[in-house]
Scaffold this motif. Structure first.
Motif, short mmCIF file in Angstrom:
data_model
loop_
_atom_site.label_atom_id
_atom_site.label_comp_id
_atom_site.label_asym_id
_atom_site.label_seq_id
_atom_site.Cartn_x
_atom_site.Cartn_y
_atom_site.Cartn_z
N ILE A 47 -30.09 24.21 -2.47
CA ILE A 47 -30.70 25.43 -1.96
C ILE A 47 -32.11 25.10 -1.47
CG2 ILE A 47 -31.47 27.77 -2.55
CD1 ILE A 47 -29.45 27.46 -4.99
N ILE A 48 -32.47 25.61 -0.31
CA ILE A 48 -33.84 25.50 0.17
C ILE A 48 -34.45 26.89 0.27
CG2 ILE A 48 -35.38 24.76 2.02
CD1 ILE A 48 -33.45 22.64 2.81
N ILE A 49 -35.64 27.06 -0.29
CA ILE A 49 -36.39 28.31 -0.18
C ILE A 49 -37.63 28.02 0.64
CG2 ILE A 49 -37.60 30.15 -1.42
CD1 ILE A 49 -35.80 29.53 -3.83
N PHE A 50 -37.73 28.67 1.80
CA PHE A 50 -38.89 28.46 2.67
C PHE A 50 -39.96 29.52 2.42
CE2 PHE A 50 -35.80 26.14 5.35
CZ PHE A 50 -36.49 24.94 5.44
N VAL A 51 -41.18 29.05 2.23
CA VAL A 51 -42.33 29.92 1.99
C VAL A 51 -43.38 29.60 3.05
CG1 VAL A 51 -44.08 30.61 0.32
CG2 VAL A 51 -41.82 29.91 -0.48
N SER A 52 -43.96 30.62 3.65
CA SER A 52 -44.91 30.39 4.74
C SER A 52 -46.23 29.82 4.25
CB SER A 52 -45.17 31.69 5.51
OG SER A 52 -44.03 32.07 6.24
N ILE A 60 -33.01 30.38 1.80
CA ILE A 60 -33.67 31.67 1.60
C ILE A 60 -35.04 31.62 2.25
CG2 ILE A 60 -34.65 33.28 -0.08
CD1 ILE A 60 -32.52 32.44 -2.05
N ASN A 61 -35.30 32.55 3.14
CA ASN A 61 -36.64 32.73 3.69
C ASN A 61 -37.39 33.69 2.78
OD1 ASN A 61 -36.41 31.17 6.14
ND2 ASN A 61 -35.05 32.77 6.89
#
Length: 411
Positions: free
Chosen positions: A246-251, A316-317
């Motif tokens: 799983i990759i969770i992207f955070v700005s 997940i963005n």
């Protein structure tokens, strides 16, 4: 189209067979004949479509029959991660070839600099470099690019976004003006890419494939949430699910560690990757994630492009990317090479206009999943109204208590 139909040399075909490459992707089928003809090319294709192999294979095929003593190909990329990935792909494709390659990227490691200097002095066949570090070596005077036959820009739009235009042009000034093939690959085709192409390419052929559209195998969805609900929602979404990667992207990198802490508190195997980590730490985290020793990677956009990790189950963005086109690259980490995957985006009140622009860009109305019943209602999703009001959000009156879930509120 089968790779054997391109007429590659037996050495290149042996490498393809060893890597189990049989059928070309659309971008490969269309670009390989153009590149083999010697024409300049500008190609627009989304992430995960196989464009790296599209330019590497013709270059390697030409090197088999050549008598090159100096560098033959220079590939510029925006990040060290992409440079390393491409160098690894060259190693795989050229297993049966006597071809040398080198990834040139920044860092404070003196041994790394010395290794790069030695290879550049001796003349590796293919150089894969980030612009800034390549400029540093060129300015030292020991790099000989007079025999370069292929100048390739990969993720050109990202390099321009990162401010590398002048570096690219400076590197180009060290290359021969005649008998040089120029290839420009980009996921998007804004005016600045057109302008760059006019400066670098000679009567290029142009190929456009699936511009700024997510892969068909991605199931896209969104939750309209308040910021204070996001960590709880991630935990609830992942509990009990059999998901390996799983990759969770955070700005913002300031939030990355908070997300990791929330996940670890609930016994998830999660690690962070962002620009504050040094080079070795970033490489190690990616290696652990790629080897499935880490289940969840919480990342800034540093890995949104160019990292080729197979079988990502879920992206997940954590928040909506500022650039609509970055959304495509983020969720493009899943459903690569005709597999399937899921991309979920958390949309708060202030990000609704940006998310609406994403829907317009990809020409898709992304399904908004209702929050679980135990959660407080999220903000109303009405981006059109916010655009009419100039993007200003009307704040609701609050008594200062904002429950994450309905069940947490006791009257």
């Amino acid at each position: 189209m089968k790779f054997k139909e391109f007429g590659f040399t037996p050495e290149v075909m042996d490498g393809l067979d060893a890597m189990r490459f049989e059928t070309a992707t659309p971008v490969q089928a269309q670009t390989i004949p153009v590149i083999r003809s010697g024409a300049d090319l500008i190609a627009c294709a989304q992430t995960g479509t196989g464009k790296t192999a599209a330019y590497l294979l013709p270059v390697l095929d030409r090197l088999v029959n050549g008598n090159q003593k100096n560098t033959s190909a220079v590939i510029l990329v925006p990040t060290r991660e992409l440079a390393l990935q491409i160098d690894q792909q060259i190693e795989g494709f050229s297993y049966f070839l006597s071809v040398t390659s080198l990834a040139v990227y920044g860092g404070n490691d003196k041994d790394l600099w010395d290794q790069q200097k030695k290879a550049l002095t001796q003349g590796a066949d293919i150089i894969v470099a980030t612009p800034g570090r390549m400029i540093q070596h060129l300015n030292m005077g020991y790099v000989d690019f007079k025999s370069v036959k292929h100048f390739i820009l990969d993720e050109a739009d990202r390099m321009l976004d990162m401010g590398f235009h002048e570096d690219i042009m400076q590197i180009e000034s060290f290359l021969p003006k005649e008998n040089r093939q120029n290839l420009l690959f980009s996921a998007t085709m804004p005016p600045k890419i057109r302008d760059l192409a006019k400066k670098l390419l000679n009567n290029p052929e142009e190929i456009n494939i699936a511009i700024s559209k997510p892969a068909e195998g991605i199931l896209q969805a969104a939750y309209v949430v308040h910021d204070y609900q996001k960590n709880d929602l991630i935990v609830d979404l992942l509990k009990g699910k059999d998901l390996q990667s799983i990759i969770i992207f955070v700005s913002r990198k300031a939030i990355v560690n908070d997300v990791v802490k929330a996940l670890r508190k609930n016994d998830f195997n999660a690690r962070a990757i962002h620009s504050d980590l040094d080079q070795n730490e970033r490489i190690e985290v990616l290696r652990e994630f790629k080897n499935r020793n880490v289940q969840i990677l919480v990342a800034t956009d540093i890995v949104a492009r160019g990292i080729d990790i197979e079988k990502i189950d879920l992206v997940i963005n954590y928040d909506v990317p500022n650039d609509a086109e970055d959304y495509v690259h983020r969720i493009g980490r899943t459903a690569r090479a005709k597999t399937t995957g899921v991309g979920i985006t958390f949309v708060n009140e202030k990000d609704q206009v940006d998310f609406y622009k994403i829907e317009q860009l990809i020409e898709t109305n992304i399904y908004k999943i209702p929050l679980p019943p135990e959660y407080e209602d999220g903000p109303e999703y009405n981006p059109e109204a916010k655009m009419k009001k100039g993007g200003k959000n009307r704040k609701k009156k609050s008594n200062g208590f904002r429950p994450k879930r309905k069940k947490d509120h006791k009257s």
